[in-house]
Design a protein around this motif. Structure first.
Motif, PDB file in Angstrom:
ATOM      1  N   VAL A   1       1.051  -1.132   0.177  1.00  0.00           N
ATOM      2  CA  VAL A   1      -0.003   0.000   0.128  1.00  0.00           C
ATOM      3  C   VAL A   1       0.926   1.395   0.017  1.00  0.00           C
ATOM      4  O   VAL A   1       1.811   1.429   0.778  1.00  0.00           O
ATOM      5  N   PHE A   2       0.749   2.271  -1.075  1.00  0.00           N
ATOM      6  CA  PHE A   2       1.189   3.388  -1.014  1.00  0.00           C
ATOM      7  C   PHE A   2       0.307   4.391  -0.981  1.00  0.00           C
ATOM      8  O   PHE A   2      -0.789   4.220  -1.182  1.00  0.00           O
ATOM      9  N   SER A   3       0.632   5.693  -0.216  1.00  0.00           N
ATOM     10  CA  SER A   3      -0.192   6.690   0.158  1.00  0.00           C
ATOM     11  C   SER A   3       0.233   7.930  -0.685  1.00  0.00           C
ATOM     12  O   SER A   3       1.123   8.497  -0.056  1.00  0.00           O
ATOM     13  N   GLY A   4      -0.349   8.395  -1.650  1.00  0.00           N
ATOM     14  CA  GLY A   4       0.126   9.779  -2.424  1.00  0.00           C
ATOM     15  C   GLY A   4       1.083   9.567  -3.287  1.00  0.00           C
ATOM     16  O   GLY A   4       1.655  10.333  -3.848  1.00  0.00           O
ATOM     17  N   ALA A   5       1.585   8.483  -3.290  1.00  0.00           N
ATOM     18  CA  ALA A   5       2.701   7.969  -4.187  1.00  0.00           C
ATOM     19  C   ALA A   5       2.317   6.617  -5.142  1.00  0.00           C
ATOM     20  O   ALA A   5       1.362   5.949  -4.823  1.00  0.00           O
ATOM     21  N   THR A   6       2.814   6.543  -6.202  1.00  0.00           N
ATOM     22  CA  THR A   6       2.366   5.694  -7.231  1.00  0.00           C
ATOM     23  C   THR A   6       2.752   4.083  -6.770  1.00  0.00           C
ATOM     24  O   THR A   6       4.044   4.082  -6.331  1.00  0.00           O
ATOM     25  N   PRO A   7       1.867   3.252  -6.682  1.00  0.00           N
ATOM     26  CA  PRO A   7       2.190   1.848  -6.318  1.00  0.00           C
ATOM     27  C   PRO A   7       3.269   1.250  -7.125  1.00  0.00           C
ATOM     28  O   PRO A   7       3.487   1.788  -8.348  1.00  0.00           O
ATOM     29  N   PHE A   8       4.028   0.411  -6.654  1.00  0.00           N
ATOM     30  CA  PHE A   8       5.259  -0.349  -7.581  1.00  0.00           C
ATOM     31  C   PHE A   8       5.221  -1.614  -7.532  1.00  0.00           C
ATOM     32  O   PHE A   8       5.452  -2.263  -6.435  1.00  0.00           O
TER      33      PHE A   8
ATOM     34  N   VAL B   1      -6.251  11.030 -13.131  1.00  0.00           N
ATOM     35  CA  VAL B   1      -6.258  11.393 -11.878  1.00  0.00           C
ATOM     36  C   VAL B   1      -4.986  10.765 -11.266  1.00  0.00           C
ATOM     37  O   VAL B   1      -4.376  11.076 -10.075  1.00  0.00           O
ATOM     38  N   PHE B   2      -4.317   9.784 -11.706  1.00  0.00           N
ATOM     39  CA  PHE B   2      -3.151   9.221 -11.225  1.00  0.00           C
ATOM     40  C   PHE B   2      -1.987  10.042 -11.264  1.00  0.00           C
ATOM     41  O   PHE B   2      -0.626   9.810 -11.020  1.00  0.00           O
TER      42      PHE B   2
ATOM     43  N   ARG C   1      -1.265  12.916 -10.343  1.00  0.00           N
ATOM     44  CA  ARG C   1      -0.912  13.694  -9.086  1.00  0.00           C
ATOM     45  C   ARG C   1      -0.228  12.727  -7.894  1.00  0.00           C
ATOM     46  O   ARG C   1       0.477  13.214  -7.172  1.00  0.00           O
ATOM     47  N   LEU C   2      -0.108  11.558  -8.397  1.00  0.00           N
ATOM     48  CA  LEU C   2       0.860  10.571  -7.215  1.00  0.00           C
ATOM     49  C   LEU C   2       2.157  10.801  -7.482  1.00  0.00           C
ATOM     50  O   LEU C   2       2.711  11.106  -8.603  1.00  0.00           O
ATOM     51  N   LEU C   3       3.095  10.675  -6.517  1.00  0.00           N
ATOM     52  CA  LEU C   3       4.282  11.032  -6.819  1.00  0.00           C
ATOM     53  C   LEU C   3       5.075   9.883  -7.440  1.00  0.00           C
ATOM     54  O   LEU C   3       4.246   8.711  -7.643  1.00  0.00           O
ATOM     55  N   ASP C   4       6.158   9.837  -8.170  1.00  0.00           N
ATOM     56  CA  ASP C   4       7.008   9.030  -8.724  1.00  0.00           C
ATOM     57  C   ASP C   4       6.198   8.394  -9.966  1.00  0.00           C
ATOM     58  O   ASP C   4       6.157   7.127  -9.803  1.00  0.00           O
ATOM     59  N   SER C   5       5.401   9.014 -10.740  1.00  0.00           N
ATOM     60  CA  SER C   5       4.438   8.519 -11.885  1.00  0.00           C
ATOM     61  C   SER C   5       5.438   7.708 -12.963  1.00  0.00           C
ATOM     62  O   SER C   5       4.718   6.803 -13.527  1.00  0.00           O
ATOM     63  N   GLU C   6       6.912   7.779 -12.831  1.00  0.00           N
ATOM     64  CA  GLU C   6       7.645   6.880 -13.752  1.00  0.00           C
ATOM     65  C   GLU C   6       7.530   5.606 -13.479  1.00  0.00           C
ATOM     66  O   GLU C   6       7.979   4.616 -14.462  1.00  0.00           O
TER      67      GLU C   6
ATOM     68  N   VAL D   1       5.940   2.669 -16.019  1.00  0.00           N
ATOM     69  CA  VAL D   1       6.674   1.904 -16.998  1.00  0.00           C
ATOM     70  C   VAL D   1       7.143   0.595 -16.338  1.00  0.00           C
ATOM     71  O   VAL D   1       6.825  -0.454 -16.953  1.00  0.00           O
ATOM     72  N   GLY D   2       7.604   0.536 -15.251  1.00  0.00           N
ATOM     73  CA  GLY D   2       7.920  -0.846 -14.400  1.00  0.00           C
ATOM     74  C   GLY D   2       6.589  -1.609 -14.083  1.00  0.00           C
ATOM     75  O   GLY D   2       6.696  -2.849 -14.270  1.00  0.00           O
ATOM     76  N   ASN D   3       5.546  -0.807 -13.762  1.00  0.00           N
ATOM     77  CA  ASN D   3       4.369  -1.782 -13.606  1.00  0.00           C
ATOM     78  C   ASN D   3       3.874  -2.273 -14.878  1.00  0.00           C
ATOM     79  O   ASN D   3       3.291  -3.252 -14.879  1.00  0.00           O
ATOM     80  N   LEU D   4       4.118  -1.399 -15.913  1.00  0.00           N
ATOM     81  CA  LEU D   4       3.461  -1.952 -17.396  1.00  0.00           C
ATOM     82  C   LEU D   4       4.407  -3.017 -17.551  1.00  0.00           C
ATOM     83  O   LEU D   4       3.895  -4.214 -18.168  1.00  0.00           O
TER      84      LEU D   4
END
Ligand SMILES: [Zn+2]
Length: 299
Positions: free
Chosen positions: A169-176, A248-249, A251-256, A259-262
């Motif tokens: 669980v991440f909060s305000g940041a992009t899940p990874f 909407v995503f 605004r989450l930190l570390d949106s890069e 690529v890893g998630n994809l």
């Protein structure tokens, strides 16, 4: 920004490192008459020493246990500062990853001042679940299967209904989920919802409640849908990420991390098992390329 300690319920504290971006993880500090239990440590020597000071400010008793929620260095590199007095506990596959990867995370972030770090591996491991009596509390360590990594452990306080899910669980940041699983994390989030937590101390970012589980699931379902469309259109993950509308995503930190998630989602679409090994170095290089340079890490 300096870390801050928040008391959630008597004896249950979150050590939060704003802004929760790369390598700025959270820890849990449980204090009671018998001693202290620490959930995760920190990445660098400087940040681990700040955590150590905050633990000492809350309790003069011994740190009985350090529980690691997974193997990643931001959650484990500070173990050595506590290992003299505390027993380090983790899932057996997290312990194996710590042995395999050592200090490799430092290579991904060459600009960070790491200070003196030693890998201090768990002395106790478990496979499915483990009960612990520490800081005068009932503590459950639960492994539900691959999620953020192959060896995640969530810490659940059934009496206080406080959940420490690590980087599930991440909060305000992009899940990874590059090192874990999209589908696995979605299942883990369902399992965590069934615990009915009142308070959640995420692996990174501000403390919240069960809405954090929904926010992470919304993002991962979006990634899965995007990947399916990308595979159908014959686009490479980086190409797809560049053309995607983050909506909407954004605004989450570390949106890069998209690529890893994809890359992970593509592997799963082509039948790879959850958390099957992928080339993390090359995936990270693609994230750097998407970001137009090395992402910022304030550890
Ligand atoms: Zn992690």
């Amino acid at each position: 920004m300096l870390p801050k300690t928040e008391e959630i319920i008597e004896g249950v504290h979150a050590h939060v490192q704003p802004d929760g971006g790369w390598c700025l993880n959270n820890s849990g500090i449980l204090t009671g008459s018998s001693g202290t239990v620490l959930i995760d440590t920190a990445a660098t020597e400087r940040r681990s020493r700040m955590l150590h000071e905050n633990v000492r400010a809350l309790s003069s008793g011994p740190v009985e246990f350090v529980v690691n929620t997974h193997s990643h260095g931001d959650h484990t590199f500070g173990n050595y500062l506590f290992a003299g007095e505390a027993t380090v506990i983790a899932h057996e596959m997290a312990a194996a990853e710590m042995a395999e990867h050592g200090l490799a995370l430092q290579g991904l972030w060459p600009a960070v001042e790491w200070g003196h770090i030693e890998v201090s591996r768990p002395r106790i491991t478990f496979s499915d679940r483990m009960s612990l009596e520490g800081a005068g509390m009932r503590i459950q360590l639960l492994h539900f299967g691959p999620g953020h990594t192959v060896g995640d452990c969530v810490v659940w306080l059934p009496d206080q209904r406080v959940l420490f899910p690590g980087d599930l669980v991440f909060s305000g940041a992009t899940p990874f989920v590059l090192m874990g699983s999209v589908s696995g994390t979605l299942r883990r989030l369902d399992q965590l919802r069934r615990l009915e937590p009142l308070h959640i101390v995420p692996g990174h970012g501000p403390v919240g409640g069960p809405e954090l589980l929904d926010a992470n699931a919304d993002y991962l379902r979006w990634v899965r849908g995007l990947a399916r469309a990308g595979v159908a259109d014959g686009l490479a993950p980086l190409e797809l990420a560049r053309s995607a509308d983050l909506g909407v995503f954004a605004r989450l930190l570390d949106s890069e991390r998209l690529v890893g998630n994809l890359i992970r989602a593509y592997a799963e679409e082509s039948g790879a098992a959850p958390a099957a090994p992928l080339d993390v170095q090359s995936a990270f290089a693609e994230m750097v390329s998407f970001n137009g340079g090395h992402p910022h890490c304030a550890a």
